[in-house]
Design an enzyme around this catalytic site. Structure first.
Site, PDB file in Angstrom:
ATOM      1  N   HIS A 316      -8.967   4.746   8.037  1.00 13.03           N
ATOM      2  CA  HIS A 316      -9.061   6.199   8.017  1.00 13.03           C
ATOM      3  C   HIS A 316      -7.803   6.776   8.618  1.00 13.03           C
ATOM      4  CE1 HIS A 316     -10.615  10.246   8.532  1.00 13.03           C
ATOM      5  NE2 HIS A 316     -11.543   9.901   7.667  1.00 13.03           N
ATOM      6  N   ASP A 373     -17.713   5.718   3.850  1.00  7.81           N
ATOM      7  CA  ASP A 373     -18.016   5.270   2.481  1.00  7.81           C
ATOM      8  C   ASP A 373     -18.474   3.814   2.408  1.00  7.81           C
ATOM      9  OD1 ASP A 373     -17.367   7.674   1.128  1.00  7.81           O
ATOM     10  OD2 ASP A 373     -15.254   7.273   1.510  1.00  7.81           O
TER      11      ASP A 373
HETATM   12  N1  CMC Z   1      -7.299  -2.389   3.389  1.00 10.84           N
HETATM   13  C1  CMC Z   1      -6.164  -3.068   3.733  1.00 10.84           C
HETATM   14  N2  CMC Z   1      -5.143  -2.524   4.417  1.00 10.84           N
HETATM   15  C2  CMC Z   1      -5.252  -1.251   4.752  1.00 10.84           C
HETATM   16  C3  CMC Z   1      -6.390  -0.475   4.434  1.00 10.84           C
HETATM   17  C4  CMC Z   1      -7.428  -1.097   3.728  1.00 10.84           C
HETATM   18  N3  CMC Z   1      -8.535  -0.408   3.397  1.00 10.84           N
HETATM   19  N4  CMC Z   1      -6.231   0.787   4.885  1.00 10.84           N
HETATM   20  C5  CMC Z   1      -5.025   0.811   5.483  1.00 10.84           C
HETATM   21  N5  CMC Z   1      -4.443  -0.405   5.405  1.00 10.84           N
HETATM   22  C6  CMC Z   1      -3.138  -0.805   5.980  1.00 10.84           C
HETATM   23  C7  CMC Z   1      -1.996  -0.276   5.146  1.00 10.84           C
HETATM   24  O1  CMC Z   1      -1.626  -1.207   4.151  1.00 10.84           O
HETATM   25  C8  CMC Z   1      -0.942  -0.081   6.196  1.00 10.84           C
HETATM   26  O2  CMC Z   1      -0.423  -1.349   6.542  1.00 10.84           O
HETATM   27  P1  CMC Z   1       1.129  -1.490   6.991  1.00 10.84           P
HETATM   28  O3  CMC Z   1       1.252  -0.741   8.267  1.00 10.84           O
HETATM   29  O4  CMC Z   1       1.330  -2.962   7.127  1.00 10.84           O
HETATM   30  O5  CMC Z   1       1.943  -0.909   5.862  1.00 10.84           O
HETATM   31  C9  CMC Z   1      -1.733   0.417   7.411  1.00 10.84           C
HETATM   32  O6  CMC Z   1      -3.048  -0.155   7.248  1.00 10.84           O
HETATM   33  C10 CMC Z   1      -1.844   1.931   7.522  1.00 10.84           C
HETATM   34  O7  CMC Z   1      -2.356   2.398   6.275  1.00 10.84           O
HETATM   35  P2  CMC Z   1      -1.956   3.771   5.598  1.00 10.84           P
HETATM   36  O8  CMC Z   1      -2.175   3.694   4.132  1.00 10.84           O
HETATM   37  O9  CMC Z   1      -0.603   4.191   6.087  1.00 10.84           O
HETATM   38  O10 CMC Z   1      -3.015   4.729   6.269  1.00 10.84           O
HETATM   39  P3  CMC Z   1      -3.383   6.158   5.773  1.00 10.84           P
HETATM   40  O11 CMC Z   1      -3.806   6.903   6.975  1.00 10.84           O
HETATM   41  O12 CMC Z   1      -2.279   6.747   4.947  1.00 10.84           O
HETATM   42  O13 CMC Z   1      -4.602   5.929   4.761  1.00 10.84           O
HETATM   43  C11 CMC Z   1      -6.786   5.577   3.932  1.00 10.84           C
HETATM   44  C12 CMC Z   1      -5.936   6.090   5.104  1.00 10.84           C
HETATM   45  C13 CMC Z   1      -8.235   5.954   4.170  1.00 10.84           C
HETATM   46  C14 CMC Z   1      -6.346   6.262   2.634  1.00 10.84           C
HETATM   47  C15 CMC Z   1      -6.617   4.043   3.826  1.00 10.84           C
HETATM   48  O14 CMC Z   1      -7.090   3.431   4.995  1.00 10.84           O
HETATM   49  C16 CMC Z   1      -7.321   3.468   2.601  1.00 10.84           C
HETATM   50  O15 CMC Z   1      -6.735   3.448   1.512  1.00 10.84           O
HETATM   51  N6  CMC Z   1      -8.607   3.002   2.744  1.00 10.84           N
HETATM   52  C17 CMC Z   1      -9.346   2.532   1.620  1.00 10.84           C
HETATM   53  C18 CMC Z   1      -9.922   3.724   0.848  1.00 10.84           C
HETATM   54  C19 CMC Z   1     -11.062   4.378   1.601  1.00 10.84           C
HETATM   55  O16 CMC Z   1     -11.963   3.725   2.109  1.00 10.84           O
HETATM   56  N7  CMC Z   1     -11.048   5.729   1.607  1.00 10.84           N
HETATM   57  C20 CMC Z   1     -12.098   6.519   2.248  1.00 10.84           C
HETATM   58  C21 CMC Z   1     -11.602   7.224   3.478  1.00 10.84           C
HETATM   59  S1  CMC Z   1     -12.927   7.905   4.488  1.00 10.84           S
HETATM   60  C22 CMC Z   1     -13.724   9.099   3.585  1.00 10.84           C
HETATM   61  C23 CMC Z   1     -12.885  10.095   2.883  1.00 10.84           C
HETATM   62  O17 CMC Z   1     -11.852  10.560   3.361  1.00 10.84           O
HETATM   63  O18 CMC Z   1     -13.278  10.463   1.789  1.00 10.84           O
END
Ligand code: CMC
Length: 439
Positions: A316, A373
């Protein structure tokens, strides 16, 4: 200064920024829970430069008195009330009222609000015909967004976003009709006749009835399922400046009407990195199950930077701790599975995935925990909701939050249109080449 900002404290000149030998004082603003933000509203005017913050990850784009979220400590409150209390003790209708109007309703206010929701539950009969045009394979989020936008054509008086007299009626219309729109979309995509709302039923009971009742059989609303749905909708009802709410605020900042602004929010929610994740979680669990159920293989894939696979339902932007909503949803999942006597192999895989991820260094170092989720889709599945409808239920839950933010913003006399800057990286000026002379 806007009304919401009355609890903001200003710390004048709390920091300074040196640029080209000149010192520029920066004020800090402090919110009611002590969180601080550097006030850069005059930054460009004073320095000639802009601030760069892709994805707005460090930017407070607004003040807001609706929801408090502390991601480090896993705290979520609506208008000061803990999410745990609301999920346990409030109804979704009460929670919607709280978010939109700022206070829990008295009995009289609650009854009036509920009655108004009942009064507006029908769709204009002409709107039913729109459903005929969609293919059976349509994604219901597209239908939802289009139908909500279309509401503005049936209620043209709503198009003046500043019309105070109409505002409450438009809010109630939308809250009530989104339920009917969603249930009718389900019926359309399943080739079943529409079930009209029954106004003696509760908000959630009415929705379940419209979704699942058939003219050929008696449908008894299961009060345990109503309770679970009520809780899920409350947990989804607001989450401060998330992608879809920010979208609603951005569209609304142009003084765009509520229906059109929320329609845009629905589209933002659809994406898999946002609300679409609940559908993606169950699809991922199905893939893992079909592949033999080795969760470690998939954990490794999620860690592999050469793969674009992510563990859906994990991570998140704001929570760097267990999402408090996920904790409550996990308990609700147990209740639902026990009540319905469902044994879903996907639940077993989800539990194993969670355990493996929470003890894996990659996920620990990055503070990746299950989010809202991760388990919600499994509950919807147990209730008989098809996978591509999960995000529709998220939208139904998030609606009061979208409305509350749109209303807060439109009622703020200091509201300005949202219009960020950019750092241009394209070509320098060049001469136009006629087509005949191009390579
Ligand atoms: N699986 C594997 N690695 C992950 C994941 C994941 N679900 N989420 C983040 N990471 C890693 C990412 O690759 C990055 O690694 P590094 O630092 O080595 O490059 C690090 O963690 C930080 O990730 P980010 O993409 O910069 O984080 P963000 O804040 O931009 O993204 C997120 C947040 C929710 C989009 C992301 O965690 C994600 O894609 N999760 C899976 C989709 C998901 O479950 N979404 C629902 C969110 S909660 C409800 C809502 O908002 O609707």
């Amino acid at each position: 200064m806007s009304e919401q900002e009355t609890s903001l404290k200003r710390h004048s000149g709390a920091a300074a920024f040196q640029y080209r030998g000149e010192e520029n004082a920066l004020d800090f603003l402090e919110g009611s829970e002590g969180e601080r933000g550097a006030d850069i509203t005059r930054f460009r005017r004073n320095t000639g430069i802009v601030t760069y913050d892709p994805a707005l990850a460090n930017t407070a784009a607004t003040t807001s008195a609706i929801t408090y979220l502390d991601g480090e400590n896993g705290i979520l409150r609506y208008r000061g009330y803990a999410i745990e209390d609301l999920a346990e003790r409030a109804s979704f209708v009460e929670t919607a009222y709280l978010l939109i109007y700022g206070e829990l309703p008295s009995q009289a206010e609650h009854d009036g609000f509920s009655r108004a929701l009942s009064d507006h539950s029908l769709l204009h009969e002409d709107m039913k015909r729109f459903y005929d045009g969609y293919p059976m394979t349509a994604h219901p989020m597209a239908i939802l967004s289009a139908m909500v936008n279309s509401l503005s054509t049936f209620y043209p008086e709503s198009q003046d976003a500043l019309n105070l007299e109409e505002r409450d009626r438009t809010i109630v219309r939308l809250l009530s009709k989104l339920r009917t729109i969603a249930a009718f979309a389900y019926k359309k995509l399943h080739g079943q006749p529409f079930t009209y709302p029954q106004n003696h039923l509760s908000y959630c009971g009415n929705f379940l009835h419209m979704m699942f009742a058939l003219p050929t059989e008696t449908y008894e609303v299961d009060e345990d399922l109503v309770k679970v749905l009520n809780q899920l909708l409350i947990l989804h009802a607001d989450h401060e400046q998330n992608c879809s709410t920010h979208t609603v605020r951005t569209v609304g900042s142009a003084q765009t009407n509520l229906f059109a602004s929320v329609s845009a929010g629905i589209n933002a929610l659809w994406g898999v990195r946002h609300g679409g994740a609940n559908q993606a979680v169950v699809e991922m669990l199905e893939r893992i199950h079909a592949d033999g159920g080795d969760v470690h293989k998939w954990i490794n894939l999620a860690k592999d930077k050469d793969s674009d696979f992510r563990l859906m339902g994990f991570g998140h932007r704001v929570y760097k701790n267990y999402d408090p909503r996920a904790r409550i949803i996990k308990q609700a999942a147990d209740l639902t599975f026990n009540k319905l006597g469902v044994r879903d192999p996907l639940l077993e895989i989800a539990l194993q995935l969670e355990e493996a991820a929470l003890s894996d260094d990659y996920f620990i170092e990055r503070n990746l925990y299950p989010n809202v989720d991760f388990y919600s889709g499994l509950i919807y599945r147990a209730m008989g909701v098809p996978t591509n409808f999960f995000t529709v239920l998220f939208a139904l839950g998030r609606l009061p939050g979208w409305i509350a933010h749109w209303k807060e913003q439109i009622e703020d006399p200091s509201m300005r249109i949202t219009r960020p800057r950019q750092l241009y990286t394209g070509p320098h000026q060049r001469d136009f080449t006629p087509m005949s002379e191009r390579d």
